[in-house]
Design a protein around this motif. Structure first.
Motif, PDB file in Angstrom:
ATOM      1  N   ARG A   1       7.376   0.929   2.308  1.00 39.03           N
ATOM      2  CA  ARG A   1       8.454   1.517   3.111  1.00 39.03           C
ATOM      3  C   ARG A   1       8.743   2.911   2.616  1.00 39.03           C
ATOM      4  O   ARG A   1       8.591   3.220   1.435  1.00 39.03           O
ATOM      5  CB  ARG A   1       9.707   0.673   3.010  1.00 39.03           C
ATOM      6  CG  ARG A   1       9.540  -0.695   3.601  1.00 39.03           C
ATOM      7  CD  ARG A   1      10.795  -1.459   3.506  1.00 39.03           C
ATOM      8  NE  ARG A   1      10.591  -2.805   4.044  1.00 39.03           N
ATOM      9  CZ  ARG A   1      11.499  -3.730   4.025  1.00 39.03           C
ATOM     10  NH1 ARG A   1      12.682  -3.510   3.485  1.00 39.03           N
ATOM     11  NH2 ARG A   1      11.244  -4.906   4.527  1.00 39.03           N
ATOM     12  N   SER A   2       9.204   3.772   3.511  1.00 44.09           N
ATOM     13  CA  SER A   2       9.528   5.133   3.114  1.00 44.09           C
ATOM     14  C   SER A   2      10.735   5.121   2.182  1.00 44.09           C
ATOM     15  O   SER A   2      11.655   4.318   2.324  1.00 44.09           O
ATOM     16  CB  SER A   2       9.800   6.005   4.331  1.00 44.09           C
ATOM     17  OG  SER A   2      10.920   5.513   5.030  1.00 44.09           O
TER      18      SER A   2
ATOM     19  N   ARG B   1       0.844  -1.191   0.000  1.00 47.26           N
ATOM     20  CA  ARG B   1       0.000   0.000   0.000  1.00 47.26           C
ATOM     21  C   ARG B   1       0.881   1.242   0.000  1.00 47.26           C
ATOM     22  O   ARG B   1       1.683   1.435   0.911  1.00 47.26           O
ATOM     23  CB  ARG B   1      -0.911  -0.002   1.223  1.00 47.26           C
ATOM     24  CG  ARG B   1      -1.911  -1.133   1.201  1.00 47.26           C
ATOM     25  CD  ARG B   1      -2.826  -1.177   2.412  1.00 47.26           C
ATOM     26  NE  ARG B   1      -2.076  -1.481   3.627  1.00 47.26           N
ATOM     27  CZ  ARG B   1      -1.984  -0.651   4.668  1.00 47.26           C
ATOM     28  NH1 ARG B   1      -2.583   0.505   4.660  1.00 47.26           N
ATOM     29  NH2 ARG B   1      -1.279  -0.996   5.729  1.00 47.26           N
ATOM     30  N   PRO B   2       0.761   2.083  -1.035  1.00 44.66           N
ATOM     31  CA  PRO B   2       1.626   3.265  -1.117  1.00 44.66           C
ATOM     32  C   PRO B   2       1.253   4.305  -0.071  1.00 44.66           C
ATOM     33  O   PRO B   2       0.122   4.379   0.388  1.00 44.66           O
ATOM     34  CB  PRO B   2       1.367   3.790  -2.528  1.00 44.66           C
ATOM     35  CG  PRO B   2       0.003   3.318  -2.859  1.00 44.66           C
ATOM     36  CD  PRO B   2      -0.155   1.999  -2.163  1.00 44.66           C
ATOM     37  N   ARG B   3       2.231   5.120   0.292  1.00 46.92           N
ATOM     38  CA  ARG B   3       1.979   6.206   1.237  1.00 46.92           C
ATOM     39  C   ARG B   3       1.318   7.393   0.533  1.00 46.92           C
ATOM     40  O   ARG B   3       0.567   8.132   1.156  1.00 46.92           O
ATOM     41  CB  ARG B   3       3.282   6.657   1.888  1.00 46.92           C
ATOM     42  CG  ARG B   3       3.879   5.597   2.788  1.00 46.92           C
ATOM     43  CD  ARG B   3       5.153   6.113   3.449  1.00 46.92           C
ATOM     44  NE  ARG B   3       5.749   5.098   4.292  1.00 46.92           N
ATOM     45  CZ  ARG B   3       5.439   4.923   5.568  1.00 46.92           C
ATOM     46  NH1 ARG B   3       4.549   5.692   6.145  1.00 46.92           N
ATOM     47  NH2 ARG B   3       6.027   3.985   6.273  1.00 46.92           N
ATOM     48  N   ASP B   4       1.597   7.566  -0.750  1.00 46.45           N
ATOM     49  CA  ASP B   4       1.015   8.670  -1.518  1.00 46.45           C
ATOM     50  C   ASP B   4      -0.039   8.115  -2.469  1.00 46.45           C
ATOM     51  O   ASP B   4       0.101   7.018  -2.998  1.00 46.45           O
ATOM     52  CB  ASP B   4       2.096   9.376  -2.337  1.00 46.45           C
ATOM     53  CG  ASP B   4       3.173   9.988  -1.455  1.00 46.45           C
ATOM     54  OD1 ASP B   4       2.826  10.477  -0.359  1.00 46.45           O
ATOM     55  OD2 ASP B   4       4.344   9.969  -1.857  1.00 46.45           O
ATOM     56  N   GLY B   5      -1.089   8.890  -2.709  1.00 50.39           N
ATOM     57  CA  GLY B   5      -2.101   8.512  -3.674  1.00 50.39           C
ATOM     58  C   GLY B   5      -3.199   7.632  -3.128  1.00 50.39           C
ATOM     59  O   GLY B   5      -4.010   7.128  -3.884  1.00 50.39           O
TER      60      GLY B   5
END
Length: 68
Positions: free
Chosen positions: A60-61, A6-10
């Motif tokens: 992950r970042s 799951r992406p952090r952005d979008g």
């Protein structure tokens, strides 16, 4: 093959549609529309979304972080 994360952005809620969109090379908006239309059909779509939310790890970042 890209790993499902799951992406952090979008993301809008849990990032499941954004993760699936990245995996299949489509836009997150298209994947969200497909999910919403599928909710009109009988079936456990919402439960599948919740299960994928729990199963897909968070991305992950991208910045280099130090671990202790």
């Amino acid at each position: 093959m890209a790993a499902l994360a799951r992406p952090r952005d979008g993301r809008m809620i849990g990032g499941v549609c954004a993760a699936l969109a990245q995996r299949f090379g489509t836009s997150a908006g298209t994947m969200r529309v497909i999910f919403l239309v599928s909710c009109l059909l009988p079936g456990p779509q919402f439960l599948v979304y919740l299960a994928l939310w729990m199963l897909f790890p968070e991305e992950r970042s991208s910045s280099a972080s130090t671990t202790w």
